[in-house]
Design a protein around this motif. Structure first.
Motif, PDB file in Angstrom:
ATOM      1  N   ASP A  58     -40.111 -37.400 -17.927  1.00 35.10           N
ATOM      2  CA  ASP A  58     -40.752 -38.027 -19.088  1.00 35.10           C
ATOM      3  C   ASP A  58     -40.997 -39.516 -18.835  1.00 35.10           C
ATOM      4  N   GLU A  59     -39.988 -40.184 -18.299  1.00 29.09           N
ATOM      5  CA  GLU A  59     -40.099 -41.623 -18.029  1.00 29.09           C
ATOM      6  C   GLU A  59     -41.178 -41.905 -16.988  1.00 29.09           C
ATOM      7  N   ALA A  81     -43.746 -39.957 -16.136  1.00 32.13           N
ATOM      8  CA  ALA A  81     -45.064 -39.615 -16.668  1.00 32.13           C
ATOM      9  C   ALA A  81     -45.577 -40.718 -17.580  1.00 32.13           C
ATOM     10  N   GLU A  82     -44.701 -41.275 -18.403  1.00 37.29           N
ATOM     11  CA  GLU A  82     -45.092 -42.363 -19.302  1.00 37.29           C
ATOM     12  C   GLU A  82     -45.487 -43.611 -18.502  1.00 37.29           C
ATOM     13  N   VAL A 128     -48.979 -42.940 -17.058  1.00 37.15           N
ATOM     14  CA  VAL A 128     -50.012 -43.042 -18.096  1.00 37.15           C
ATOM     15  C   VAL A 128     -50.269 -44.504 -18.449  1.00 37.15           C
ATOM     16  N   GLN A 129     -49.211 -45.290 -18.611  1.00 40.76           N
ATOM     17  CA  GLN A 129     -49.370 -46.709 -18.935  1.00 40.76           C
ATOM     18  C   GLN A 129     -50.125 -47.448 -17.833  1.00 40.76           C
ATOM     19  N   ASP A 165     -53.877 -46.255 -17.965  1.00 34.47           N
ATOM     20  CA  ASP A 165     -54.538 -46.811 -19.149  1.00 34.47           C
ATOM     21  C   ASP A 165     -54.744 -48.315 -19.016  1.00 34.47           C
TER      22      ASP A 165
END
Length: 147
Positions: free
Chosen positions: A78-79, A81-82, A85-86, A89
């Motif tokens: 989760d960490e 992947a976040e 994404v950041q 983006d």
């Protein structure tokens, strides 16, 4: 005949040595009740100096971050992947901001407001679809070919 049709008809390779003239595109973002554009952003394409400088900076920073981490981001967590994404983006936003060279239809108390990078970034935060419209227009190379 639009640019896409002209490209299919052929490209005069002699133009490859001609001085490059910046090609801009107006990307409407606000419309009136009749669907007519009342405000938008003027952008340059991927062949522009603005895009090239920003893209080079994004890539260089990515390599530096990767070298400091010594490992790739683990997108299976989760960490991770976040983080991924950041990073993606953030890079897309930087490139979209870099290619906006002007805007039209934005006013304050009835007076036109000159392009302000801080206001533009705030607008992208508040209206993410504006950034998406810029990115979509940027990806269509025929928007920027001057034939």
């Amino acid at each position: 005949m639009n640019n896409a049709q002209k490209i299919q008809a052929g490209f005069d390779i002699g133009n490859i040595h001609a001085a490059a003239t910046p090609v801009t595109l107006d990307v409407p973002v606000i419309f009136d009740a009749d669907g007519e554009a009342v405000a938008g952003l003027t952008i340059v394409g991927k062949n522009s100096e603005q895009y090239r400088v920003a893209n080079n900076a994004v890539r260089a920073e990515g390599y530096k971050k990767s070298a400091r981490r010594k490992t790739a981001i683990d997108a299976s967590t989760d960490e991770g992947a976040e983080l991924l994404v950041q990073a993606i983006d953030g890079n897309q936003k930087r490139l979209a901001l870099a290619v906006v060279t002007g805007w039209y239809g934005f006013t304050s108390n009835g007076a036109p407001v000159p392009l302000d990078p801080a206001l533009l970034e705030a607008a992208f935060e508040k209206y993410p679809t504006w950034q998406e419209k810029v990115t979509t227009a940027l990806e269509n190379e025929s928007n920027f070919l001057k034939l």
